[in-house]
Design a protein around this motif. Structure first.
Motif, short mmCIF file in Angstrom:
data_model
loop_
_atom_site.label_atom_id
_atom_site.label_comp_id
_atom_site.label_asym_id
_atom_site.label_seq_id
_atom_site.Cartn_x
_atom_site.Cartn_y
_atom_site.Cartn_z
N CYS A 1 0.82 -1.21 0.00
CA CYS A 1 0.00 0.00 0.00
C CYS A 1 0.85 1.26 0.00
CB CYS A 1 -0.92 0.00 1.22
SG CYS A 1 -2.30 -1.16 1.09
N LEU A 2 2.05 1.19 0.55
CA LEU A 2 2.91 2.36 0.52
C LEU A 2 3.36 2.68 -0.90
CD1 LEU A 2 5.12 1.76 3.70
CD2 LEU A 2 3.16 3.29 3.43
N TYR A 3 3.66 1.64 -1.68
CA TYR A 3 4.04 1.86 -3.08
C TYR A 3 2.85 2.37 -3.89
CZ TYR A 3 8.14 -0.91 -1.77
OH TYR A 3 9.27 -1.38 -1.16
N VAL A 4 1.68 1.77 -3.63
CA VAL A 4 0.49 2.21 -4.35
C VAL A 4 0.14 3.65 -3.98
CG1 VAL A 4 -1.98 1.78 -4.68
CG2 VAL A 4 -0.39 -0.13 -4.59
N GLY A 5 0.24 3.97 -2.70
CA GLY A 5 -0.07 5.33 -2.27
C GLY A 5 0.89 6.36 -2.83
N LEU A 6 2.17 6.01 -2.89
CA LEU A 6 3.16 6.93 -3.45
C LEU A 6 2.90 7.18 -4.93
CD1 LEU A 6 5.79 8.55 -3.18
CD2 LEU A 6 7.05 6.42 -3.65
N ALA A 7 2.66 6.10 -5.69
CA ALA A 7 2.38 6.26 -7.12
C ALA A 7 1.08 7.03 -7.35
CB ALA A 7 2.32 4.89 -7.79
N SER A 8 0.07 6.77 -6.53
CA SER A 8 -1.22 7.44 -6.70
C SER A 8 -1.12 8.93 -6.41
CB SER A 8 -2.26 6.80 -5.77
OG SER A 8 -2.42 5.43 -6.07
N SER A 9 -0.37 9.29 -5.39
CA SER A 9 -0.21 10.72 -5.09
C SER A 9 0.52 11.45 -6.21
CB SER A 9 0.54 10.88 -3.76
OG SER A 9 1.83 10.31 -3.85
N LEU A 10 1.54 10.83 -6.77
CA LEU A 10 2.26 11.47 -7.87
C LEU A 10 1.40 11.59 -9.12
CD1 LEU A 10 5.79 9.81 -7.50
CD2 LEU A 10 5.04 12.05 -6.69
N VAL A 11 0.62 10.55 -9.41
CA VAL A 11 -0.27 10.60 -10.58
C VAL A 11 -1.34 11.66 -10.39
CG1 VAL A 11 -2.00 9.28 -11.84
CG2 VAL A 11 0.19 8.24 -11.31
N THR A 12 -1.88 11.76 -9.17
CA THR A 12 -2.89 12.78 -8.90
C THR A 12 -2.34 14.18 -9.08
OG1 THR A 12 -3.95 11.28 -7.32
CG2 THR A 12 -4.55 13.60 -7.21
N MET A 13 -1.15 14.41 -8.59
CA MET A 13 -0.53 15.73 -8.75
C MET A 13 -0.21 16.03 -10.21
SD MET A 13 1.97 15.72 -5.40
CE MET A 13 2.58 17.37 -5.66
N LEU A 14 0.18 15.00 -10.95
CA LEU A 14 0.44 15.20 -12.38
C LEU A 14 -0.84 15.57 -13.12
CD1 LEU A 14 2.38 15.06 -14.77
CD2 LEU A 14 1.91 12.61 -14.92
N GLY A 15 -1.95 14.90 -12.80
CA GLY A 15 -3.22 15.25 -13.42
C GLY A 15 -3.68 16.65 -13.07
N GLY A 16 -3.48 17.05 -11.80
CA GLY A 16 -3.83 18.41 -11.42
C GLY A 16 -2.97 19.45 -12.12
N GLY A 17 -1.69 19.14 -12.30
CA GLY A 17 -0.84 20.06 -13.03
C GLY A 17 -1.26 20.22 -14.48
N MET A 18 -1.70 19.14 -15.12
CA MET A 18 -2.16 19.22 -16.51
C MET A 18 -3.43 20.07 -16.62
SD MET A 18 -1.54 15.45 -18.14
CE MET A 18 0.12 14.87 -18.48
N LEU A 19 -4.35 19.89 -15.68
CA LEU A 19 -5.57 20.71 -15.71
C LEU A 19 -5.25 22.18 -15.49
CD1 LEU A 19 -8.12 18.45 -13.79
CD2 LEU A 19 -8.28 19.20 -16.16
N SER A 20 -4.36 22.47 -14.59
CA SER A 20 -3.99 23.86 -14.34
C SER A 20 -3.28 24.46 -15.55
CB SER A 20 -3.10 23.95 -13.11
OG SER A 20 -3.76 23.45 -11.96
N ALA A 21 -2.41 23.67 -16.20
CA ALA A 21 -1.71 24.16 -17.39
C ALA A 21 -2.68 24.43 -18.54
CB ALA A 21 -0.65 23.16 -17.82
N SER A 22 -3.67 23.56 -18.71
CA SER A 22 -4.66 23.80 -19.77
C SER A 22 -5.48 25.04 -19.49
CB SER A 22 -5.58 22.57 -19.89
OG SER A 22 -6.36 22.41 -18.70
N CYS A 23 -5.77 25.31 -18.23
CA CYS A 23 -6.50 26.53 -17.88
C CYS A 23 -5.68 27.77 -18.23
CB CYS A 23 -6.85 26.52 -16.39
SG CYS A 23 -7.50 28.08 -15.76
N CYS A 24 -4.40 27.76 -17.91
CA CYS A 24 -3.54 28.90 -18.25
C CYS A 24 -3.44 29.09 -19.75
CB CYS A 24 -2.16 28.70 -17.64
SG CYS A 24 -2.14 28.66 -15.83
N GLU A 25 -3.36 28.00 -20.50
CA GLU A 25 -3.27 28.09 -21.96
C GLU A 25 -4.54 28.67 -22.55
OE1 GLU A 25 -2.72 25.10 -25.81
OE2 GLU A 25 -2.43 24.37 -23.76
#
Length: 274
Positions: free
Chosen positions: A164-188
């Motif tokens: 679960c620690l590996y899954v949680g680490l990967a999930s948090s990074l993927v979630t932050m990556l998705g949020g960064g993409m949404l924020s970047a699209s908003c700025c564009e």
């Protein structure tokens, strides 16, 4: 189109990260008993999670017991519970808000720039959710590693990193990556102006009024032939001479046709027979 694809990618990454965070929160595989030193018997394996502690026996029996009192738990475990639950709640809110603000949806279609701001807000929520889930995972990983290398602690009380620690680490990074993409699209979208036509752009050149705007169009102009302007009087005289010559030629042509028609002699047939 690029911003729409970026929004879809960020949305699905955020959704995937939320599912991974949910799995890591529910399952008890955060800490697994280490089989080292004198504790090499693998007949029993102990597992700890945020909500329960389980025991797996080699016979196939799997028993779990939930923590009876929340206040009796350690402060770091209570904080980990709260952060993971808040992360999941923020991810769900981000998914709902992203469904309203993405270009591929019909919600808030006539809102203009507010639609892109809603998508940017969902990206910010995804970033916050990923950061909150990263804190307990990183803290628990640090604690397990520090406990494992303590020489004064018996081997039976040492644990290793669970799945679960590996899954949680990967999930948090993927979630932050998705949020960064949404924020970047908003700025564009805000820089490019979604659905807006810039003044002076195609098909109307700069300085020309656009239909429906404040000023009328002034593109129509009268074309003047330079040759006609230079020899206006001479052109009129030449036209009158051409009219007179044309009338004389037509009259001479008519006289010639009449002279060519001669009457036939009496008693003479044009076929040659009398």
């Amino acid at each position: 189109m690029a911003s729409a694809a970026l929004e879809l990618m960020g949305f699905f990454l955020g959704l995937l990260g939320m599912l991974g965070t949910l799995v890591a929160t529910v399952l008890p595989y955060w800490q697994i008993s280490a089989h080292i030193g004198s504790n090499i018997v693998t007949a029993v394996a102990n597992m700890r999670g945020l909500w329960m502690e389980c025991v797996y026996q080699s016979t196939g029996a799997f028993q779990c017991e939930t923590y009876n009192s929340m206040l009796a738990l350690s402060p770091d475990l209570q904080a980990s519970r709260a952060l993971m639950v808040i992360s999941i709640v923020l991810s769900v809110l981000a998914i709902a808000i992203a469904a309203l603000g993405m270009q591929c949806t019909l919600c808030l279609e006539g809102a203009g720039a507010a639609k892109s701001r809603v998508a940017g807000a969902s990206g910010g929520l995804f970033l916050a959710a990923g950061f909150l889930s990263l804190i307990p995972v990183s803290w628990t990983t640090h604690e397990v590693v520090q406990t494992f290398y303590r020489p004064d602690l018996p081997s039976s009380m040492k644990f290793e990193l669970g799945e679960c620690l590996y899954v949680g680490l990967a999930s948090s990074l993927v979630t932050m990556l998705g949020g960064g993409m949404l924020s970047a699209s908003c700025c564009e979208e805000q820089d490019g102006g979604r659905g807006r036509r810039r003044a002076g752009g195609y098909p109307y050149p700069a300085g020309v009024g656009v239909p429906g705007g404040a000023g009328p169009r002034t593109t129509s102009q009268t074309y003047h032939n330079p040759s006609m302007q230079a020899g206006g009087a001479n052109a009129a005289s030449r036209g009158q001479a051409m009219v007179r010559s044309t009338s004389h030629s037509s009259q001479s042509t008519a006289h010639g046709v009449q002279g060519a028609k001669k009457p036939a002699a009496a008693g003479y047939d044009i076929t040659g027979y009398v």
